[in-house]
Design a protein around this motif. Structure first.
Motif, PDB file in Angstrom:
ATOM      1  N   GLU A   1      -0.182   7.815  -3.118  1.00 58.41           N
ATOM      2  CA  GLU A   1       1.182   8.251  -2.825  1.00 58.41           C
ATOM      3  C   GLU A   1       1.099   9.607  -2.141  1.00 58.41           C
ATOM      4  OE1 GLU A   1       3.919   5.926  -6.108  1.00 58.41           O
ATOM      5  OE2 GLU A   1       3.576   8.082  -6.407  1.00 58.41           O
ATOM      6  N   HIS A   2       2.107   9.880  -1.301  1.00 59.60           N
ATOM      7  CA  HIS A   2       2.087  11.089  -0.467  1.00 59.60           C
ATOM      8  C   HIS A   2       1.912  12.367  -1.289  1.00 59.60           C
ATOM      9  CE1 HIS A   2       4.146  13.442   3.021  1.00 59.60           C
ATOM     10  NE2 HIS A   2       2.894  13.764   2.864  1.00 59.60           N
ATOM     11  N   THR A   3       2.692  12.474  -2.354  1.00 60.15           N
ATOM     12  CA  THR A   3       2.658  13.707  -3.149  1.00 60.15           C
ATOM     13  C   THR A   3       1.285  13.917  -3.801  1.00 60.15           C
ATOM     14  OG1 THR A   3       3.661  12.377  -4.903  1.00 60.15           O
ATOM     15  CG2 THR A   3       5.125  13.873  -3.690  1.00 60.15           C
ATOM     16  N   LEU A   4       0.645  12.834  -4.177  1.00 51.97           N
ATOM     17  CA  LEU A   4      -0.660  12.959  -4.837  1.00 51.97           C
ATOM     18  C   LEU A   4      -1.747  13.383  -3.845  1.00 51.97           C
ATOM     19  CD1 LEU A   4      -2.478  12.711  -7.321  1.00 51.97           C
ATOM     20  CD2 LEU A   4      -2.783  10.294  -6.769  1.00 51.97           C
ATOM     21  N   ILE A   5      -1.834  12.728  -2.697  1.00 51.42           N
ATOM     22  CA  ILE A   5      -2.903  13.091  -1.755  1.00 51.42           C
ATOM     23  C   ILE A   5      -2.672  14.510  -1.224  1.00 51.42           C
ATOM     24  CG2 ILE A   5      -1.861  12.016   0.318  1.00 51.42           C
ATOM     25  CD1 ILE A   5      -5.627  12.262  -0.571  1.00 51.42           C
ATOM     26  N   ARG A   6      -1.411  14.901  -1.106  1.00 49.42           N
ATOM     27  CA  ARG A   6      -1.076  16.270  -0.664  1.00 49.42           C
ATOM     28  C   ARG A   6      -1.621  17.289  -1.697  1.00 49.42           C
ATOM     29  NH1 ARG A   6       0.591  18.692   3.928  1.00 49.42           N
ATOM     30  NH2 ARG A   6       0.260  20.775   3.167  1.00 49.42           N
TER      31      ARG A   6
ATOM     32  N   LEU B   1       0.849  -1.182   0.000  1.00 46.40           N
ATOM     33  CA  LEU B   1       0.000   0.000   0.000  1.00 46.40           C
ATOM     34  C   LEU B   1       0.884   1.232   0.000  1.00 46.40           C
ATOM     35  CD1 LEU B   1      -2.634  -1.084   2.681  1.00 46.40           C
ATOM     36  CD2 LEU B   1      -2.827  -1.225   0.195  1.00 46.40           C
ATOM     37  N   ASN B   2       0.316   2.359  -0.424  1.00 45.04           N
ATOM     38  CA  ASN B   2       1.067   3.614  -0.467  1.00 45.04           C
ATOM     39  C   ASN B   2       0.953   4.360   0.866  1.00 45.04           C
ATOM     40  OD1 ASN B   2       1.784   3.215  -3.199  1.00 45.04           O
ATOM     41  ND2 ASN B   2      -0.237   3.925  -3.828  1.00 45.04           N
ATOM     42  N   TYR B   3       1.345   5.631   0.853  1.00 43.56           N
ATOM     43  CA  TYR B   3       1.403   6.465   2.062  1.00 43.56           C
ATOM     44  C   TYR B   3       0.089   6.526   2.833  1.00 43.56           C
ATOM     45  CZ  TYR B   3       1.129  10.914   4.589  1.00 43.56           C
ATOM     46  OH  TYR B   3       0.892  11.861   5.527  1.00 43.56           O
ATOM     47  N   LEU B   4      -1.027   6.735   2.121  1.00 44.36           N
ATOM     48  CA  LEU B   4      -2.333   6.831   2.788  1.00 44.36           C
ATOM     49  C   LEU B   4      -3.350   5.980   2.034  1.00 44.36           C
ATOM     50  CD1 LEU B   4      -4.032   8.191   5.045  1.00 44.36           C
ATOM     51  CD2 LEU B   4      -4.635   9.939   3.386  1.00 44.36           C
ATOM     52  N   THR B   5      -4.068   5.166   2.792  1.00 45.89           N
ATOM     53  CA  THR B   5      -5.006   4.223   2.171  1.00 45.89           C
ATOM     54  C   THR B   5      -6.366   4.359   2.824  1.00 45.89           C
ATOM     55  OG1 THR B   5      -3.220   2.679   1.685  1.00 45.89           O
ATOM     56  CG2 THR B   5      -5.432   1.751   1.762  1.00 45.89           C
ATOM     57  N   THR B   6      -7.406   4.313   2.015  1.00 43.24           N
ATOM     58  CA  THR B   6      -8.759   4.356   2.546  1.00 43.24           C
ATOM     59  C   THR B   6      -9.557   3.184   1.966  1.00 43.24           C
ATOM     60  OG1 THR B   6     -10.740   5.718   2.799  1.00 43.24           O
ATOM     61  CG2 THR B   6      -9.456   6.096   0.827  1.00 43.24           C
ATOM     62  N   VAL B   7     -10.364   2.590   2.812  1.00 45.71           N
ATOM     63  CA  VAL B   7     -11.104   1.374   2.448  1.00 45.71           C
ATOM     64  C   VAL B   7     -12.593   1.606   2.642  1.00 45.71           C
ATOM     65  CG1 VAL B   7     -11.376  -1.107   2.867  1.00 45.71           C
ATOM     66  CG2 VAL B   7      -9.183   0.003   3.361  1.00 45.71           C
ATOM     67  N   LEU B   8     -13.367   1.185   1.669  1.00 45.27           N
ATOM     68  CA  LEU B   8     -14.831   1.329   1.751  1.00 45.27           C
ATOM     69  C   LEU B   8     -15.451  -0.001   1.313  1.00 45.27           C
ATOM     70  CD1 LEU B   8     -16.778   4.353   0.283  1.00 45.27           C
ATOM     71  CD2 LEU B   8     -17.350   2.071  -0.445  1.00 45.27           C
TER      72      LEU B   8
ATOM     73  N   TYR C   1      -7.472  16.534   7.965  1.00 46.95           N
ATOM     74  CA  TYR C   1      -8.162  16.928   6.739  1.00 46.95           C
ATOM     75  C   TYR C   1      -7.598  16.217   5.505  1.00 46.95           C
ATOM     76  CZ  TYR C   1     -11.092  20.477   8.925  1.00 46.95           C
ATOM     77  OH  TYR C   1     -12.043  21.101   9.680  1.00 46.95           O
ATOM     78  N   ILE C   2      -6.323  15.874   5.538  1.00 49.88           N
ATOM     79  CA  ILE C   2      -5.762  15.082   4.431  1.00 49.88           C
ATOM     80  C   ILE C   2      -6.461  13.721   4.395  1.00 49.88           C
ATOM     81  CG2 ILE C   2      -3.679  13.805   3.696  1.00 49.88           C
ATOM     82  CD1 ILE C   2      -2.049  16.302   4.497  1.00 49.88           C
ATOM     83  N   GLU C   3      -6.653  13.135   5.577  1.00 52.50           N
ATOM     84  CA  GLU C   3      -7.347  11.837   5.641  1.00 52.50           C
ATOM     85  C   GLU C   3      -8.807  11.987   5.202  1.00 52.50           C
ATOM     86  OE1 GLU C   3      -6.751  10.043   9.467  1.00 52.50           O
ATOM     87  OE2 GLU C   3      -4.578   9.961   9.222  1.00 52.50           O
TER      88      GLU C   3
ATOM     89  N   MET D   1      -9.460   4.518   7.427  1.00 52.60           N
ATOM     90  CA  MET D   1      -8.124   4.936   6.978  1.00 52.60           C
ATOM     91  C   MET D   1      -7.038   3.986   7.447  1.00 52.60           C
ATOM     92  SD  MET D   1      -8.525   7.690   5.347  1.00 52.60           S
ATOM     93  CE  MET D   1     -10.180   8.288   5.057  1.00 52.60           C
ATOM     94  N   ILE D   2      -6.038   3.802   6.595  1.00 50.04           N
ATOM     95  CA  ILE D   2      -4.813   3.096   6.989  1.00 50.04           C
ATOM     96  C   ILE D   2      -3.653   4.030   6.657  1.00 50.04           C
ATOM     97  CG2 ILE D   2      -3.356   1.070   6.628  1.00 50.04           C
ATOM     98  CD1 ILE D   2      -5.869  -0.370   5.511  1.00 50.04           C
ATOM     99  N   SER D   3      -2.938   4.473   7.700  1.00 57.15           N
ATOM    100  CA  SER D   3      -1.818   5.400   7.474  1.00 57.15           C
ATOM    101  C   SER D   3      -0.518   4.635   7.290  1.00 57.15           C
ATOM    102  CB  SER D   3      -1.653   6.345   8.662  1.00 57.15           C
ATOM    103  OG  SER D   3      -2.817   7.076   8.844  1.00 57.15           O
ATOM    104  N   GLU D   4       0.370   5.221   6.542  1.00 52.38           N
ATOM    105  CA  GLU D   4       1.722   4.715   6.282  1.00 52.38           C
ATOM    106  C   GLU D   4       1.657   3.476   5.368  1.00 52.38           C
ATOM    107  OE1 GLU D   4       4.060   6.639   7.113  1.00 52.38           O
ATOM    108  OE2 GLU D   4       2.918   7.841   8.543  1.00 52.38           O
ATOM    109  N   ALA D   5       2.742   3.312   4.643  1.00 55.02           N
ATOM    110  CA  ALA D   5       2.815   2.192   3.699  1.00 55.02           C
ATOM    111  C   ALA D   5       2.889   0.867   4.444  1.00 55.02           C
ATOM    112  CB  ALA D   5       4.052   2.363   2.823  1.00 55.02           C
ATOM    113  N   LYS D   6       2.094  -0.070   4.003  1.00 50.80           N
ATOM    114  CA  LYS D   6       2.081  -1.406   4.618  1.00 50.80           C
ATOM    115  C   LYS D   6       1.897  -2.425   3.494  1.00 50.80           C
ATOM    116  CE  LYS D   6       0.072  -0.338   9.139  1.00 50.80           C
ATOM    117  NZ  LYS D   6       0.176   1.115   9.084  1.00 50.80           N
TER     118      LYS D   6
END
Lengths: 126, 162
Positions: free
Chosen positions: B65-70, B43-50, B90-92, B123-128
């Motif tokens: 990826e971090h740069t994209l969500i930023r 997974l990338n920097y920030l992940t969201t699951v629905l 707010y980023i999340e 939300m799942i933070s950080e790459a895993k």
């Protein structure tokens, strides 16, 4: 056009801020907000808004159920659904629950204004 | 005929690309859906699951990826006052709003189905890295832009026959 007091219900703080900004720009006021359906029912009783904008997908209690409960408390409550969910069945569920309008996200100021104006003309035409 | 997993991820990917273009002015390069071949995926920097519930029962994952969500966050909140201490939250929320809007809008295109429900995003933070279950099918698509990549995963149990 009558100045309306509006309550915003959405589990996203950003969406609440965006809706608040649009509502204020079109000349109305936001008198309360809630991030869950259950909270919305309680806040409705406190702030007694003219209109509620209601998200559908929320934790705790969804917007359809919250709409039903608000209308049980106040049968004259005016609720507009603002949701990303575009399925026809969901629109029917919202209308059956008592919603008077349905706006699809992403939120566009002109669509929201149109929906609020339509309701204002129907209920508060001067 | 029911909608297939392959069709669902294709619909969601096209809607995600359209959202990024129309709402954020971010172009993504053409995308292609693949089954994940390996037993693990990153997974990338920030992940969201629905979760899409009801007749269709699948998990949809947006991994940014971090740069994209930023970049998306900056555009999505450009007219709002965001305090520095609110920024991470707010980023999340930006990621959560995006998956909610894209998947919610996509449900219009799920043909021959009864109503589906959507869960609030988590939300799942950080790459895993995630281990792939042999009982599930994992499809992936990568939307690449100059600001970074959005990886879209759809996961369904093999029992659902999708």
């Amino acid at each position: 056009m009558k100045h309306l007091n509006i309550m915003v219900v959405d589990d996203s703080a950003i969406t609440i801020k965006k809706l608040t900004k649009i509502i204020e720009e079109i000349g109305h006021s936001v008198v309360g907000s809630a991030k869950t359906g259950r909270d919305a029912v309680e806040k409705y009783k406190e702030s007694k808004p003219d209109i509620v904008t209601m998200d559908i997908t929320m934790p705790d209690m969804d917007g359809i159920e919250a709409t039903r409960l608000i209308l049980e408390h106040d049968s004259r409550a005016i609720i507009i659904m603002i949701t990303s969910h575009g399925q026809e069945k969901m629109v029917i569920d919202a209308v059956e629950a008592g919603a008077l309008g349905y706006v699809i996200k992403p939120i566009k100021a002109d669509k929201l204004k149109e929906s609020i104006d339509k309701i204002a003309n129907k209920f508060w035409k001067q | 005929m029911s909608v297939t997993m392959h069709e669902i991820i294709k619909i969601i990917s096209q809607r995600a690309a359209k959202f990024l273009k129309d709402e954020m002015a971010i172009d993504t390069e053409s995308h292609e859906v693949n089954l994940i071949p390996s037993n693990r995926f990153m997974l990338n920097y920030l992940t969201t699951v629905l979760t899409i519930g009801g007749d269709i029962n699948i998990n949809v994952i947006f991994s940014f990826e971090h740069t994209l969500i930023r970049k998306i966050f900056e555009i999505y909140t450009e007219e709002l006052d965001v305090l520095p201490e609110e920024e991470q939250e707010y980023i999340e929320e930006t990621a959560g709003d995006m998956i909610n809007i894209v998947v919610g809008n996509s449900t219009v295109e799920f043909r021959n189905r009864e109503a589906v429900s959507l869960s609030p995003p988590i939300m799942i933070s950080e790459a895993k890295s995630i281990a792939k279950s042999k009982h599930s099918d994992f499809f992936v698509n990568h939307l690449r832009s100059i600001h970074g990549t959005l990886s879209i995963f759809c996961i369904a149990s093999k029992d659902t026959g999708m």
